[in-house]
Enzyme design. Structure first.
Site, PDB file in Angstrom:
ATOM      1  N   GLY A  13       0.823  -1.205   0.000  1.00 21.04           N
ATOM      2  CA  GLY A  13       0.000   0.000   0.000  1.00 21.04           C
ATOM      3  C   GLY A  13       0.856   1.253   0.000  1.00 21.04           C
ATOM      4  CE  LYS A  14      -2.109   5.766  -3.626  1.00 22.20           C
ATOM      5  NZ  LYS A  14      -3.115   6.834  -3.907  1.00 22.20           N
ATOM      6  N   GLY A 100      -0.763   0.941  12.806  1.00 21.82           N
ATOM      7  CA  GLY A 100      -1.139   2.240  12.268  1.00 21.82           C
ATOM      8  C   GLY A 100      -2.454   2.200  11.533  1.00 21.82           C
ATOM      9  CB  THR A 102      -7.797   4.019  11.575  1.00 18.17           C
ATOM     10  OG1 THR A 102      -8.150   4.070  10.184  1.00 18.17           O
ATOM     11  CG2 THR A 102      -6.668   5.002  11.837  1.00 18.17           C
ATOM     12  CG  ASN A 128      -2.356  11.436  13.082  1.00 13.68           C
ATOM     13  OD1 ASN A 128      -1.212  11.483  12.655  1.00 13.68           O
ATOM     14  ND2 ASN A 128      -3.343  12.115  12.524  1.00 13.68           N
ATOM     15  CG  HIS A 156      -8.769  11.329   6.305  1.00 11.72           C
ATOM     16  ND1 HIS A 156      -9.380  12.007   7.341  1.00 11.72           N
ATOM     17  CD2 HIS A 156      -7.578  10.878   6.800  1.00 11.72           C
ATOM     18  CE1 HIS A 156      -8.603  11.957   8.416  1.00 11.72           C
ATOM     19  NE2 HIS A 156      -7.510  11.285   8.112  1.00 11.72           N
ATOM     20  CG  HIS A 157      -7.101   8.922   1.301  1.00 12.80           C
ATOM     21  ND1 HIS A 157      -7.616   7.648   1.196  1.00 12.80           N
ATOM     22  CD2 HIS A 157      -6.316   8.915   2.404  1.00 12.80           C
ATOM     23  CE1 HIS A 157      -7.158   6.893   2.173  1.00 12.80           C
ATOM     24  NE2 HIS A 157      -6.362   7.640   2.936  1.00 12.80           N
ATOM     25  CE  LYS A 160      -9.735   7.791   8.156  1.00 11.03           C
ATOM     26  NZ  LYS A 160      -8.803   6.734   8.609  1.00 11.03           N
ATOM     27  N   GLY A 166      -9.798   8.024  13.382  1.00 13.34           N
ATOM     28  CA  GLY A 166      -9.334   7.766  14.739  1.00 13.34           C
ATOM     29  C   GLY A 166      -8.807   9.020  15.412  1.00 13.34           C
TER      30      GLY A 166
END
Length: 267
Positions: A13-14, A100, A102, A128, A156-157, A160, A166
């Site tokens: 993933g990114k 990391g 969420t 975060n 957010h993008h 998500k 979170g």
């Protein structure tokens, strides 16, 4: 110098790719493995447009992957459907998970805490990893002592999966620690369209925006007599999170308990 052996789950993933790149640049860390269901079988170096590194990406995370690589830390940036399973795999393998991803709810966190108590292996969860976002929440908590009327907009993008973020929920938690119970707005307020006023958590409205072009942003907006105060944090690239993630990896390698929140590692 003994290096921290790190396994990255969700490496394709990114965020996962950025984590891998950053780990490779750390003198005190060694990338020992990577997993990603969509990139199984590829060399992680190839995925990053680098020379082959001799680390083949495995499929969905299994206990055996972590044991074979003798990892110390498993960093997870997958999805809400996989993160709990991956945390369980890490703890079963005696590896400290740094989560990391969420989407964990209270029941999930309680289950992780129970496993940590049973295995005596530490775990770390962060809503975060951006140090600036932690400061935003701290500043918002301080402001709430004087400006109890507050709402949150998080942006957010559009890929998500969970809402609200979170970070937004953690911000409400921190504000609620110092803010007296308060009913905001007109007592006869009503919505013409359901959800127009956002979600209500502890009397604080959270509004979630999902659009292409955004990464992660949050505004905490306070209103008072004749004035308004806005505290905003913008993550402008995924590099934003790397200092916090590296800090978490270093600190988590020493844990034997569950720690939630990067603020616990900030002096």
């Amino acid at each position: 110098m003994k290096k921290i052996r790190v396994f990255v789950s969700g490496a394709g993933g990114k965020m996962g790719r950025e984590v891998v790149r950053t780990i490779l640049d750390q003198e005190d860390m060694q990338l020992v493995g990577a997993s990603d269901a969509r990139q199984q079988g590829r060399d992680i170096g190839e995925l990053l447009a680098m020379a082959p590194l001799g680390i083949e990406i495995t499929g969905p995370l299994e206990v055996a992957h972590l044991k074979e690589t003798r990892a110390d830390i498993m960093v997870d940036f997958t999805n809400p459907q996989s993160v709990l399973k991956n945390a369980k795999c890490a703890l079963a393998a005696g590896v400290v998970p740094v989560l990391g991803t969420t989407g964990l709810d209270e029941a999930d966190i309680s289950e992780i805490r129970d496993l940590v108590d049973q295995t005596k292996v530490g775990a770390f969860i962060a809503p975060n990893f951006a140090i600036g976002a932690i400061l935003m929440m701290r500043f918002a908590q301080e402001a709430a002592k004087y400006f109890p009327h507050v709402e949150i907009i998080e942006l957010h993008h559009d890929q998500k999966l969970d809402a609200p973020s979170g970070t937004a929920l953690k911000t409400v938690e921190w504000i609620s620690e110092v803010r007296k119970p308060l009913v905001q707005g007109h007592p006869n307020e009503y919505e013409k369209i359901k959800g127009s006023r956002g979600g209500d958590v502890d009397g604080i409205h959270i509004h979630s925006v999902r659009l292409p072009g955004f990464i992660a942003h949050q505004e905490v907006i306070f209103g008072g007599l004749g004035q308004a105060l806005t505290i905003r944090h913008d993550a402008l690239s995924r590099e934003t999170y790397m200092p916090g993630i590296m800090l978490a990896v270093r600190k988590a390698s020493q844990l034997s308990n569950l720690v939630i929140g990067l603020e616990n590692f900030l002096e």
